[in-house]
Enzyme design. Sequence first.
Site, short mmCIF file in Angstrom:
data_model
loop_
_atom_site.label_atom_id
_atom_site.label_comp_id
_atom_site.label_asym_id
_atom_site.label_seq_id
_atom_site.Cartn_x
_atom_site.Cartn_y
_atom_site.Cartn_z
N GLN A 87 40.52 -55.50 -28.21
CA GLN A 87 40.55 -56.96 -28.31
C GLN A 87 39.13 -57.54 -28.23
O GLN A 87 38.27 -57.01 -27.54
CB GLN A 87 41.39 -57.51 -27.14
N TYR A 182 39.98 -69.42 -23.66
CA TYR A 182 38.66 -68.97 -24.11
C TYR A 182 38.26 -69.74 -25.39
O TYR A 182 39.01 -70.61 -25.84
CB TYR A 182 38.65 -67.45 -24.31
N CYS A 357 46.62 -57.12 -8.19
CA CYS A 357 45.67 -56.60 -9.18
C CYS A 357 44.62 -57.65 -9.51
O CYS A 357 43.53 -57.33 -9.96
CB CYS A 357 46.40 -56.13 -10.44
#
Length: 653
Positions: A87, A182, A357
């Site tokens: 990606q 983003y 995580c």
Amino acid sequence: MKVKNRIVMSPMGTVAHGPEGEITDRTVIYYAERAKGGVGFIICQSSIIMRESRAPHRPSIYDDKFIPGLRRVADAIHENGSMAAFQLVHHGRLLTDYQHMVDRPEELRILGPSPIPRLLRVLEIPGAKEEQDLSIWVRGNIPPEEATREDIKRIIKAFAEAARRVKDAGFDAVEIHGGHGYLISQFLSPLANQRTDEYGGSVEKRALFACEIIDAVKQKVGIDFPVIFRFSGSDFMPGGINIDDSTRQAPLFVEAGADALDVSASEQGSIDWQYPSFLFQQGPLVHLAEAIKKAVKVPVIAVGKIVDPTFAEEVLAQGKADFVALGRALLADPEWSNKAKEGRFDDIRACIYCLNCFNFKDHPNILREGLHCSVNPALMREKEFVIVPTSLPKKIMVVGGGPAGMEAARTLQEKGHRVTLYEQDKELGGQWYVASQQAQKKHDYPKLLYYLKRGLDKAGVKVHLGTRVTPGLVKREKPNIVVIATGASPAILDIKGIDNKNVVQANDLILGKVMTGEQVVVIGGRYLGMEIADQLAGEGKKVSLVARRSLGRDIERNIYLTLRNRLIKRGVFIYQSCPVVEIRPGGIYVIFNNDLVFLEADSVVLAVGVKPEKELSTKLKGLVPEVYEIGDCVEPRDVMWAIREGAELAISI
Ligand SMILES: Cc1cc2nc3c(=O)[nH]c(=O)nc-3n(C[C@H](O)[C@H](O)[C@H](O)COP(=O)(O)O)c2cc1C
């Protein structure tokens, strides 16, 4: 491109790279394990396409020198039977969040479609659209530079060059990251993009930047090389990207050259939608993929808390998506796909969606190892946890049937030791059993308990429930090793009135052993206190929550915000920095704002942490050749450490 099944591994940053973003062995092994686990197609994590937009902890792809490292990932995935994409991302204005973490921050170009800082969420209730009024949003204070046409051209070219590197490194496809707030999604968002040129204004014009990137990438990599476009079907921001707009934009992405669409959600201000926690039901984003699928003819990937194989199958069978992408489920169990294929659903070590995580622990081991997982200690350390049968089988007593003891007992038995596990309660699980009974966690938490119990059964560990281990029992059994995993028990406060009849422990309340009156004070501002206060308020009780320090210490921020907002919404009175002085039959005295204040209550619930159970280890000194302590009896922490220590000890014996 033909994929062997419809399971995709969703891109996830491994947080383990060289100083310039080089691929490391840990990352290669991590991907190899997931490929071995049977997933059809792995979309590897986002990589940095321009040096001037670099961010920490991400792999780099802005130069040909990174190709050999990337090739190792592609090869490892192929050798283990899956197909692979990498990606590409440009973080745009979000670089303001990372610039203090990179070398030479003055070299960064922090660009956005418009000079508008991002919206930061102060209050938000996930999952409930009608409650969005409860949100308060503030603007960050650093605006990005407005990207000029020249900048736009440079960035498009950089995406195309990076895509070429993905192809040169031997991958089967490339994914362009147009979601999660983003740069590309900043152009797609009416909140961030207020341009008046051809890149802003209408829904279509906001899609132009994305389309030009897709087109340039496609031209660079060629017609036969699949290009996947990921975007946020909705960003769940007030006035942001919504599904109506993205349904109109999706056909434009396809027209520009996208061969598949990967439909995620969120931007940074609403990140709880990107990786939904245990507070969400299964599949909260599937409807977004479903809507997009109706608008295009290319394959569509659905993602977001897809937990069970039966649910994944339903999404596919009902035609809501062509592929299901799993993220955290594959961190928790790389073998998910093989187990699903073989119908071994019960063997899956399920993700508990605790967000550990993402809760970046400020701990040297964690920082060194990268991504970590509460239920899977082997994540990013796969080679260290390979079970090697012992040549010296030992008789081992494991004392305490919480997660630490269960993990240790199973692994030791699998290695060939003769293990007996002793638990003083009638149920296995320790504090995890209690946590699993809590309303909000009931979907996800009990699965860990089930997995651990089943592991004991399958490995053949002897389990004695309702058995308190004494030095006498240890003398009779004569083990070579005793592993102490006695955990921790609820703490109490050293204050006057603590023994009053109106005082109950939160754990006893969860287990239904005690009841409260209608007016309750909960003492303790961490996880347990907040959850109990929420639960009681939900039952219609009048609740005050008293925290000695600030509320929600150590809780992952998304989960904290959700819980705090529920408390506010349910009318819980919150007292922070508020020590308790004395408990009386009709309430408690606290110090609040330097004043002595009396809070009325029929019942006082204690949720003031836990204290380690160390009694047995002291008594066993000198009785057994080897004694080890693991988990909360060493120092109370969360379940990740319990399981980790159980696994690490077992592997070392
Ligand atoms: C640790 C972690 C890292 C992630 N990194 C990325 C990333 O690099 N690119 C991306 O598009 N999504 C990223 N995501 C989002 C996942 O791809 C996925 O959309 C999300 O976790 C929801 O899927 P899940 O509920 O199956 O975990 C990340 C998620 C996690 C948990």
